[in-house]
Enzyme design. Structure first.
Site: not given
Ligand code: 13P
Length: 245
Positions: A91, A161
């Site tokens: 992450h 992400e």
């Molecule tokens: P948000 O949905 O708060 O932008 O966070 C995404 C996240 O980091 C999920 O792992």
């Protein structure tokens, strides 16, 4: 069927808050078209997991590390002993604390050794006009999988992400997400061949909420979403699940 993962980060302080929201997750997990997965913080993971006797909800550790002298970590073996079979790996919030690409690759390998399905998170820090973000993501994927045995079935999920979309006001456009997902798919096909490369689930994370969920979840290459803030808001979560076609 779509995958929805709730990454609670460290949003919830008390066990009571965690338990109350967990009750909602249990109910929502019974819906037919969702594979609901919960990633609570480590301190809540064990108690929630051990209290749960059902089958419809799955548990995910927010990180995964090694056994031994690693203060502050949770090891793959501890995760497995707690009857949790999945973990987030790489992450951006963990990378920001010093986890590098080599560290991610070793964690993926450790997950493999312990039969834990890693949800490997990749994503660029910024976008520029030169389409450098595609190359960046490809390198992250190649690096994360460098110790993965190519002759074995592929048991991992890739979560795209973009770092700039985590905790932001809104996600990239559905079109931008789709283009990146197609690129990630091509990367996997090049690495592992057509049949295996096409079977890896791809999910999207970063500012998903009930307004953006429908268009993201309808994209062909998107098998689900990884939620941050929306995962600790029971109404939002329910609304997002209701968008699954
Ligand atoms: P948000 O949905 O708060 O932008 O966070 C995404 C996240 O980091 C999920 O792992």
């Amino acid at each position: 069927m779509k995958i929805i993962i709730g990454n609670w980060k460290t949003y919830l302080d008390s066990p009571k808050e965690a338990k109350n929201l967990f009750e909602k997750y249990k109910i929502l997990s019974k819906k037919k078209n969702v594979a609901l997965m919960l990633a609570p913080s480590h301190i809540h993971l064990l108690s929630l997991r051990s209290s749960y006797k059902g089958k419809s909800l799955s548990f995910v550790a927010q990180s995964l590390g090694f056994s031994g002298a690693h203060t502050g970590c949770i090891s793959a073996r501890q995760i497995k002993e707690a009857k949790v079979d999945m973990a987030l790996v790489g992450h951006s919030e963990e990378r920001a604390r010093g986890l590098d690409d080599e560290g991610v690759a070793k964690k993926v390998q450790e997950a493999y050794k312990n039969k834990i399905l890693p949800i490997i998170i990749v994503g660029e820090h910024k976008r520029d006009s030169e389409a450098e973000h595609y190359k960046f993501v490809r390198k992250q994927i190649q690096s994360a999988l460098k110790y993965y045995p190519a002759n074995k079935p592929l048991k991992f999920i890739i979560a795209y992400e973009p770092v700039w979309a985590v905790g932001a006001a809104k996600p990239p456009s559905a079109r931008d997400i789709e283009m990146m997902m197609i690129y990630i798919r091509k990367t996997l096909v090049k690495l592992f061949g057509d049949r295996k490369g096409r079977a890896v689930p791809l999910i999207y994370g970063g500012s998903v909420n009930s307004l953006s969920a429908a268009s993201i979840l309808s994209l062909q290459e998107v098998s689900g979403v990884l939620l941050g803030r929306a995962s600790v808001d029971a109404k939002e979560l329910e609304a997002i699940i209701s968008k699954i076609k």
